[in-house]
Design an enzyme around this catalytic site. Sequence first.
Site, short mmCIF file in Angstrom:
data_model
loop_
_atom_site.label_atom_id
_atom_site.label_comp_id
_atom_site.label_asym_id
_atom_site.label_seq_id
_atom_site.Cartn_x
_atom_site.Cartn_y
_atom_site.Cartn_z
CG HIS A 78 -1.59 -1.36 1.43
ND1 HIS A 78 -2.29 -2.04 0.46
CD2 HIS A 78 -1.53 -2.19 2.50
CE1 HIS A 78 -2.68 -3.22 0.94
NE2 HIS A 78 -2.22 -3.33 2.18
CB ALA A 131 7.02 13.75 -8.28
#
Length: 212
Positions: free
Chosen positions: A129, A152
């Site tokens: 997860h 990111a």
Amino acid sequence: MENPVIIFGANELGKAAMAVLESNGVVIYGFLDDDEKLHNQTINEVAILGATDDDGFLKFIGQKCEAFVAFDNNKVRKATVEMLNKRRKVMPMNAIHQKAYVEESVHIEHGNFINAGVIIAANAKVGSHCIIHSNATIDYSSELGDLVQVGAGSIINAEVKIEDEAFIGSGVTIVSGVKIGKGARVGAGSVVIADVPAGKTVFGNPAAEVKS
């Protein structure tokens, strides 16, 4: 994969998960979300069918459909996974973008979101997860626990250990061998050169604890 997928969460992460799954040729059966205002609407022509505990749709999970949980809130994500474990005896599938690069020796558990441009190098381990955003790098022999988020463009260097529920912001660099404790948070753009204790928040270059 032959079975279509039901995505739990008609949100931005859910839309991203749909794109990742479709990049692998997976058919999206529909979305489930507890916001009643979204019900009967569509996302790219895919219907938002009902609530996450709707037995009319849950009965398909594990038989005709797979499940993917797309809530970025760890508490909600964990509760949804526990519900699927209890009521359907299944674990959510992984959503790994076709343009991610994952070495064959990598060990990945269940229910992870791994976006385009991610690199996961040899002998790394990814728990369950986790959310790993675009262009992040997980270098060799690093370990991510469960429910970890990596922003990111972040670079997790070799032999780093990140424990459960830690949050790594965008553009972070963590040098080799560092340990990030459970539930710790690393602010965007930080450079982490020393261990971060559980539950602490750090920020900066070099990263230092942020006092509340």
